[in-house]
Design a protein around this motif. Structure first.
Motif, mmCIF file in Angstrom:
data_model
loop_
_atom_site.group_PDB
_atom_site.id
_atom_site.type_symbol
_atom_site.label_atom_id
_atom_site.label_comp_id
_atom_site.label_asym_id
_atom_site.label_seq_id
_atom_site.Cartn_x
_atom_site.Cartn_y
_atom_site.Cartn_z
ATOM 1 N N ASN A 58 0.842 -1.209 0.000
ATOM 2 C CA ASN A 58 0.000 0.000 0.000
ATOM 3 C C ASN A 58 0.873 1.254 0.000
ATOM 4 O O ASN A 58 2.107 1.163 0.094
ATOM 5 N N GLY A 59 0.222 2.410 -0.102
ATOM 6 C CA GLY A 59 0.952 3.668 -0.209
ATOM 7 C C GLY A 59 1.550 4.142 1.107
ATOM 8 O O GLY A 59 2.416 5.022 1.119
ATOM 9 N N THR A 60 1.081 3.569 2.208
ATOM 10 C CA THR A 60 1.609 3.939 3.523
ATOM 11 C C THR A 60 2.933 3.224 3.776
ATOM 12 O O THR A 60 3.934 3.860 4.138
ATOM 13 N N PHE A 85 -2.329 14.322 4.086
ATOM 14 C CA PHE A 85 -2.849 13.027 4.502
ATOM 15 C C PHE A 85 -1.845 12.469 5.504
ATOM 16 O O PHE A 85 -0.644 12.602 5.339
ATOM 17 N N ALA A 87 -0.443 9.777 6.500
ATOM 18 C CA ALA A 87 0.542 8.693 6.365
ATOM 19 C C ALA A 87 1.989 9.190 6.473
ATOM 20 O O ALA A 87 2.829 8.513 7.083
ATOM 21 N N VAL A 130 4.501 16.514 0.290
ATOM 22 C CA VAL A 130 3.339 15.687 -0.067
ATOM 23 C C VAL A 130 2.575 16.454 -1.151
ATOM 24 O O VAL A 130 2.111 17.566 -0.913
ATOM 25 N N LEU A 132 -0.393 17.191 -2.848
ATOM 26 C CA LEU A 132 -1.822 16.933 -2.634
ATOM 27 C C LEU A 132 -2.688 17.234 -3.848
ATOM 28 O O LEU A 132 -2.490 18.244 -4.531
ATOM 29 N N ASP A 156 6.048 12.226 -1.310
ATOM 30 C CA ASP A 156 4.825 11.423 -1.241
ATOM 31 C C ASP A 156 3.941 11.899 -2.390
ATOM 32 O O ASP A 156 3.278 12.933 -2.298
ATOM 33 N N ALA A 158 1.469 10.130 -3.771
ATOM 34 C CA ALA A 158 0.296 9.247 -3.837
ATOM 35 C C ALA A 158 -0.877 9.890 -4.576
ATOM 36 O O ALA A 158 -1.662 9.201 -5.210
ATOM 37 N N GLU A 159 -0.999 11.218 -4.474
ATOM 38 C CA GLU A 159 -2.129 11.911 -5.089
ATOM 39 C C GLU A 159 -1.733 12.593 -6.399
ATOM 40 O O GLU A 159 -2.531 13.342 -6.963
ATOM 41 N N SER A 180 0.382 5.538 -3.982
ATOM 42 C CA SER A 180 -0.644 4.622 -3.503
ATOM 43 C C SER A 180 -1.433 4.117 -4.704
ATOM 44 O O SER A 180 -1.682 4.863 -5.653
ATOM 45 N N HIS A 182 -4.474 2.629 -4.077
ATOM 46 C CA HIS A 182 -5.780 2.439 -3.451
ATOM 47 C C HIS A 182 -6.903 2.670 -4.485
ATOM 48 O O HIS A 182 -6.687 3.359 -5.488
ATOM 49 N N LYS A 185 -7.420 6.082 -5.966
ATOM 50 C CA LYS A 185 -6.306 6.800 -6.597
ATOM 51 C C LYS A 185 -6.358 6.677 -8.130
ATOM 52 O O LYS A 185 -7.111 5.872 -8.682
ATOM 53 N N GLU A 191 -5.732 -2.409 -3.109
ATOM 54 C CA GLU A 191 -4.727 -1.890 -2.180
ATOM 55 C C GLU A 191 -3.383 -2.122 -2.835
ATOM 56 O O GLU A 191 -3.145 -3.190 -3.410
ATOM 57 N N GLY A 192 -2.481 -1.164 -2.728
ATOM 58 C CA GLY A 192 -1.166 -1.344 -3.327
ATOM 59 C C GLY A 192 -0.386 -0.054 -3.289
ATOM 60 O O GLY A 192 -0.932 1.011 -2.959
HETATM 61 C C1 LIG Z 1 -3.681 7.662 -0.195
HETATM 62 C C2 LIG Z 1 -2.472 8.308 0.373
HETATM 63 C C3 LIG Z 1 -1.489 7.606 1.092
HETATM 64 C C4 LIG Z 1 -1.693 6.214 1.610
HETATM 65 O O1 LIG Z 1 -1.953 5.276 0.692
HETATM 66 P P1 LIG Z 1 -2.641 3.884 1.120
HETATM 67 O O2 LIG Z 1 -2.440 3.071 -0.123
HETATM 68 O O3 LIG Z 1 -4.066 4.170 1.427
HETATM 69 O O4 LIG Z 1 -1.880 3.337 2.275
HETATM 70 C C5 LIG Z 1 -0.343 8.261 1.461
HETATM 71 N N1 LIG Z 1 -0.160 9.550 1.177
HETATM 72 C C6 LIG Z 1 -1.083 10.278 0.529
HETATM 73 C C7 LIG Z 1 -0.804 11.702 0.244
HETATM 74 C C8 LIG Z 1 -2.277 9.685 0.117
HETATM 75 O O5 LIG Z 1 -3.201 10.418 -0.499
#
Ligand SMILES: *Cc1c(COP(=O)(O)O)cnc(C)c1O
Length: 373
Positions: A58-60, A85, A87, A130, A132, A156, A158-159, A180, A182, A185, A191-192
């Motif tokens: 997952n992304g965390t 977020f 994490a 991060v 966002l 980070d 993820a977004e 992430s 998820h 996303k 999940e990944g």
């Molecule tokens: C979604 C997200 C994560 C965590 O991802 P998961 O796959 O839900 O663990 C981490 N950082 C940011 C900025 C996110 O938006």
């Protein structure tokens, strides 16, 4: 009575090949690791023009793996934004390091590069911007300040999958970047997650830590403490099918972004998230700030707008609570973080959202902003 209209805040788009590829993985009996994991890593790295991608569960844990791969732990400090977020802050704490909380830029709501100079001490090892909502922090300023203080940069992203800053994909600009996968996303495996880097040594360390710290080529021999952060072949198969449609996904998010900008750019009392000239975004979700100079009135107006939107069948989400408002983080109040925390709202954004739906969302949003006192 429930509202006949229901527009979710996010929903995954499955194109069809997900099913065939998952079945293929299932029938191959490679249901833990397997060839789809390597394929996902290879295709993601190619599309992001980065040397290495490491798939994780997952992304965390992607953030945790990057921190552990960099050797960050107790006694080390990491600069993280106070509006994020959670994490990023959680994983800095999880590895035993100390977060230093940075204020954000007033327009982009992302880590303000000037904060690096204010916060860095001789114990500071890394800065963790991060990105966002599909936006990308000012990476030119962040990397040059980081270099001046001897810090590594962990993004980070993820977004911000496939958003670009000066032509480079978010997550590939610093030393290491995380994603992430998820269901909400831009690209999903349920999940990944992914960690990307151009540093072959770091990638190698992360692959070892991902797999119990076991030396490659010497089974059950452990040189370092490791974890099980692996992604399954079944999940990776979903991601491989998604990546076949990456161009469609990016085009659709550009379409949605343009429609929202046109509809809301001139809306009084509302400020959309600002993207700098350097950024070519793949929008994750459209986010707006309800302007107000009184924080508690701002928060209550924002929350009333969200409740009214829900009555119209439209699901929205608030911005993140400032880390300083929540007990575990021991974070200082930062003025621009507090304003974003009280004022940000994000609206439905997902593949296939129609022009008509966006029109309805924006009409109702303008109406409630106007009537929320
Ligand atoms: C979604 C997200 C994560 C965590 O991802 P998961 O796959 O839900 O663990 C981490 N950082 C940011 C900025 C996110 O938006």
């Amino acid at each position: 009575m429930t509202n006949p209209v229901h527009i979710p805040w996010a929903q995954p788009k499955l194109f069809g090949n997900e099913e065939a590829m998952v079945l293929d993985a299932l029938r191959s009996v490679w249901i833990s690791g397997g060839p789809y994991v390597q394929r996902l890593e290879r295709v993601a790295a190619e599309r992001m023009q980065v040397a290495e991608a490491v798939a994780v569960s997952n992304g965390t844990v992607a953030v945790e793996l990057a921190l552990r791969g960099l050797g960050i732990g107790p006694g080390d400090e990491v600069i993280v934004p106070g509006f994020t977020f959670v994490a990023a802050a959680n994983m800095v704490l999880s590895v035993g390091a100390t977060p230093l909380y940075a204020d954000i830029d007033e327009q982009s709501w992302l880590l303000d590069p000037d904060e690096i100079d204010r916060l860095a001490t001789p114990r500071t090892k890394a800065v963790l911007p991060v990105h966002l909502y599909g936006n990308v922090a000012e990476m030119d300023a962040i990397t040059s300040r980081a270099k001046a203080h001897g810090l590594v940069v962990l993004e980070d992203a993820a977004e911000a999958a496939f958003s670009r800053f000066d032509g480079k994909c978010a997550g590939t600009i610093g030393n290491v970047g995380t994603f992430s996968l998820h269901a909400t996303k831009t690209i999903t495996t349920g999940e990944g997650g992914l960690v990307v880097t151009n540093d072959a040594g770091l990638a190698q360390r992360m692959r070892v830590i991902r797999d119990h710290g076991m030396r490659q080529g010497k089974r059950y021999w452990h040189d370092v403490v490791g974890y099980n952060f692996r992604l399954t072949n079944l999940q990776a198969a979903i991601g491989c099918a998604q990546l076949e449609h990456l161009d469609d996904i990016m085009a659709d998010r550009r379409r949605i972004h343009a429609l929202y900008r046109n509809a809301l750019n001139a809306c009084a009392g509302v400020r959309l998230q600002h993207f700098s000239q350097h950024v070519d975004p793949v929008l994750w979700v459209i986010a707006a700030l309800i302007e107000d100079d009184d924080l508690s009135r701002q928060r209550s107006r924002r929350d009333r707008i969200m409740a009214a939107m829900l009555e119209d069948g439209i699901e929205t989400r608030p911005g993140f609570y400032a880390l300083s408002l929540m007990p575990p983080y021991d974070a200082p109040d930062l003025p621009r973080v507090l304003a974003a925390s009280a004022g940000v709202i994000s609206l439905p954004t997902f593949f296939g959202l129609t022009e008509q739906q966006i029109g309805y969302i924006c009409d109702r949003f303008r109406h409630h902003v106007h009537n929320a006192g």
